[in-house]
Scaffold this active site. Structure first.
Site, PDB file in Angstrom:
ATOM      1  N   ASP A  18      39.303  40.170  30.280  1.00 40.51           N
ATOM      2  CA  ASP A  18      39.552  39.321  31.416  1.00 40.51           C
ATOM      3  C   ASP A  18      40.733  39.923  32.457  1.00 40.51           C
ATOM      4  OD1 ASP A  18      41.266  36.011  31.609  1.00 40.51           O
ATOM      5  OD2 ASP A  18      39.762  36.879  32.968  1.00 40.51           O
ATOM      6  N   LYS A  36      37.254  43.478  37.059  1.00 38.64           N
ATOM      7  CA  LYS A  36      36.088  43.535  36.637  1.00 38.64           C
ATOM      8  C   LYS A  36      35.355  44.855  36.697  1.00 38.64           C
ATOM      9  CE  LYS A  36      37.402  39.638  36.652  1.00 38.64           C
ATOM     10  NZ  LYS A  36      38.143  39.332  35.255  1.00 38.64           N
ATOM     11  N   ASP A  54      35.159  37.106  30.487  1.00 36.94           N
ATOM     12  CA  ASP A  54      35.138  35.987  31.257  1.00 36.94           C
ATOM     13  C   ASP A  54      34.292  36.628  32.716  1.00 36.94           C
ATOM     14  OD1 ASP A  54      37.905  34.358  33.254  1.00 36.94           O
ATOM     15  OD2 ASP A  54      35.706  33.669  32.645  1.00 36.94           O
ATOM     16  N   ASN A  55      34.263  35.816  33.572  1.00 38.64           N
ATOM     17  CA  ASN A  55      34.156  36.147  35.102  1.00 38.64           C
ATOM     18  C   ASN A  55      32.673  36.933  35.284  1.00 38.64           C
ATOM     19  OD1 ASN A  55      37.375  36.606  34.845  1.00 38.64           O
ATOM     20  ND2 ASN A  55      36.449  34.905  35.983  1.00 38.64           N
ATOM     21  N   GLU A  80      28.944  25.539  35.030  1.00 38.65           N
ATOM     22  CA  GLU A  80      28.658  25.117  36.412  1.00 38.65           C
ATOM     23  C   GLU A  80      29.731  23.776  36.407  1.00 38.65           C
ATOM     24  OE1 GLU A  80      25.456  25.732  34.830  1.00 38.65           O
ATOM     25  OE2 GLU A  80      25.208  27.675  36.003  1.00 38.65           O
TER      26      GLU A  80
HETATM   27  C1  LIG Z   1      40.727  35.622  42.323  1.00 38.66           C
HETATM   28  C2  LIG Z   1      39.853  34.816  42.029  1.00 38.66           C
HETATM   29  C3  LIG Z   1      39.385  33.887  42.903  1.00 38.66           C
HETATM   30  C4  LIG Z   1      38.079  33.463  42.613  1.00 38.66           C
HETATM   31  C5  LIG Z   1      37.184  32.271  43.415  1.00 38.66           C
HETATM   32  O1  LIG Z   1      35.902  32.509  43.462  1.00 38.66           O
HETATM   33  N1  LIG Z   1      37.931  31.383  43.985  1.00 38.66           N
HETATM   34  C6  LIG Z   1      37.126  30.221  44.991  1.00 38.66           C
HETATM   35  C7  LIG Z   1      37.422  29.013  44.160  1.00 38.66           C
HETATM   36  N2  LIG Z   1      38.840  28.430  44.081  1.00 38.66           N
HETATM   37  C8  LIG Z   1      39.080  27.336  43.396  1.00 38.66           C
HETATM   38  C9  LIG Z   1      39.687  29.716  43.379  1.00 38.66           C
HETATM   39  C10 LIG Z   1      39.285  30.985  43.912  1.00 38.66           C
HETATM   40  S1  LIG Z   1      37.775  33.521  40.930  1.00 38.66           S
HETATM   41  C11 LIG Z   1      39.024  34.567  40.797  1.00 38.66           C
HETATM   42  C12 LIG Z   1      39.254  35.230  39.238  1.00 38.66           C
HETATM   43  C13 LIG Z   1      38.923  34.614  38.379  1.00 38.66           C
HETATM   44  C14 LIG Z   1      39.439  35.032  37.026  1.00 38.66           C
HETATM   45  O2  LIG Z   1      39.074  34.189  35.900  1.00 38.66           O
HETATM   46  C15 LIG Z   1      39.900  36.433  36.897  1.00 38.66           C
HETATM   47  N3  LIG Z   1      40.190  36.551  35.828  1.00 38.66           N
HETATM   48  C16 LIG Z   1      40.712  37.922  35.392  1.00 38.66           C
HETATM   49  N4  LIG Z   1      41.033  39.003  36.519  1.00 38.66           N
HETATM   50  C17 LIG Z   1      40.760  38.479  37.965  1.00 38.66           C
HETATM   51  O3  LIG Z   1      41.094  39.090  38.970  1.00 38.66           O
HETATM   52  C18 LIG Z   1      40.150  36.954  38.100  1.00 38.66           C
HETATM   53  C19 LIG Z   1      39.851  36.480  39.347  1.00 38.66           C
HETATM   54 MG   LIG Z   2      39.112  35.507  34.080  1.00 42.89          MG
END
Ligand SMILES: Cc1cc(C(=O)N2CCN(C)CC2)sc1-c1cc(O)c2nc[nH]c(=O)c2c1
Ligand SMILES: [Mg+2]
Length: 212
Positions: free
Chosen positions: A141, A144, A169-170, A197
Site C-alpha cells: 500500500d 504504486k 491495495d490500489n 465499486e
Molecule cells: C492520492 C490518491 C488520490 C486518489 C483519487 O483518485 N482521488 C479521487 C477521489 N477522491 C475522493 C480522492 C482522491 S486515490 C489516491 C491514493 C489512494 C491510496 O489508497 C493510496 N495508497 C497508498 N499510497 C498512495 O499514494 C495512495 C493514493
Molecule cells: Mg492505498
C-alpha cells in the site's frame, strides 16, 4: 506553519478514540476521512476485504509496505493471532512519527514495528537486521511504482515462501499495471481480484498467493 493533514488526523484520533481500543481508532480515522478531509487510508469499505484475508491467513509475521498514518497497521494488528507481529515500512519520516502515535493510542505498540526508510533498502535487511525468516502475508500500500520491484526484491531475498499471500491495495486507482500484469501472468502466483465499486472509489485489491 500550521498543522499538516496527518497531524490533524492524529489530533482527531486523540480526541475521538478510546485509548487501548483499536476499533475506536479505526472508526475515528474513517469518520475523519468521510466527514472532514478525505485521506488515503485503505478505509472502511476496502478494509472489510483486508479483514477477510487476515481471517483466512492468520499471519504470524505480517509485512506492510506503506504505513501512512497507521490505519491499516492498527486494523490488521488488531486481527493478528496470538504472538503475531506486524512490520510496517514507511519512507516518509513525518508519516512514521504520526503513525507511531496512532499505534500508541490503539495500545498496539507491542504488536507493530515501524521500519523507517525506503522499502528497497529495508527489504534486503529484513533477515539479518530484523531476524525475519519469511513472512506469511504482505500488504502492499505504498508507491504504486514500487509494487513490482519490491515484489521481485521479496522473492530474491527469500522473504516470501510457498503460500505467502500478497494483498495489494490500489491496483486500479491509482493503479499498478506492471505489478498486475506480472503476478497475473506468472505461474508462480495464484491471483484473485477483489473489485470495490462505490461512489467514492472505483478500485480493487489483488490477492496473489506465492506458489514458491
Ligand atoms: C492520492 C490518491 C488520490 C486518489 C483519487 O483518485 N482521488 C479521487 C477521489 N477522491 C475522493 C480522492 C482522491 S486515490 C489516491 C491514493 C489512494 C491510496 O489508497 C493510496 N495508497 C497508498 N499510497 C498512495 O499514494 C495512495 C493514493
Ligand atoms: Mg492505498
Amino acid at each position: 506553519s500550521g498543522m499538516s493533514k496527518e497531524e490533524r488526523i492524529l489530533d482527531w484520533v486523540k480526541q475521538h478514540a478510546v485509548v487501548g481500543d483499536p476499533q475506536s481508532v479505526v472508526d475515528a480515522m474513517d469518520v475523519y476521512s468521510r466527514q472532514k478531509e478525505w485521506s488515503m487510508h485503505v478505509g472502511d469499505i476496502k478494509g472489510v476485504i483486508v479483514d477477510k484475508v487476515m481471517e483466512e491467513v492468520k499471519p504470524q509475521i505480517l509485512l506492510e509496505l506503506g504505513t501512512y498514518c497507521g490505519y491499516s497497521a492498527v486494523r490488521m494488528a488488531h486481527l493478528l493471532p496470538p504472538g503475531g507481529h506486524l512490520f510496517t515500512i514507511e519512507f516518509n519520516e513525518s508519516f512514521a512519527t504520526i503513525a507511531q502515535q496512532v499505534i500508541e493510542v490503539a495500545g498496539l505498540r507491542d504488536k507493530i514495528s515501524i521500519l523507517k526508510g525506503p522499502s528497497q533498502e529495508i527489504i534486503p535487511q529484513l533477515k539479518k537486521k530484523y531476524e525475519i525468516n519469511s513472512v506469511d502475508m504482505v500488504f502492499l500500500d505504498h508507491w504504486k511504482s514500487r509494487y513490482l520491484p519490491d515484489t521481485k526484491l521479496l522473492e530474491e531475498n527469500g522473504i516470501i515462501r510457498k503460500g505467502t499471500v500478497l494483498l495489494a491495495d490500489n491496483v486500479i486507482c491509482p493503479g499498478a499495471p506492471d505489478f498486475l500484469e506480472y503476478v497475473r501472468n506468472s505461474k508462480r502466483y495464484e491471483c484473485t481480484t477483489y473489485p470495490v465499486e462505490n461512489i467514492r472509489v472505483n478500485d480493487a485489491l489483488e490477492k496473489a498467493v506465492f506458489l514458491g
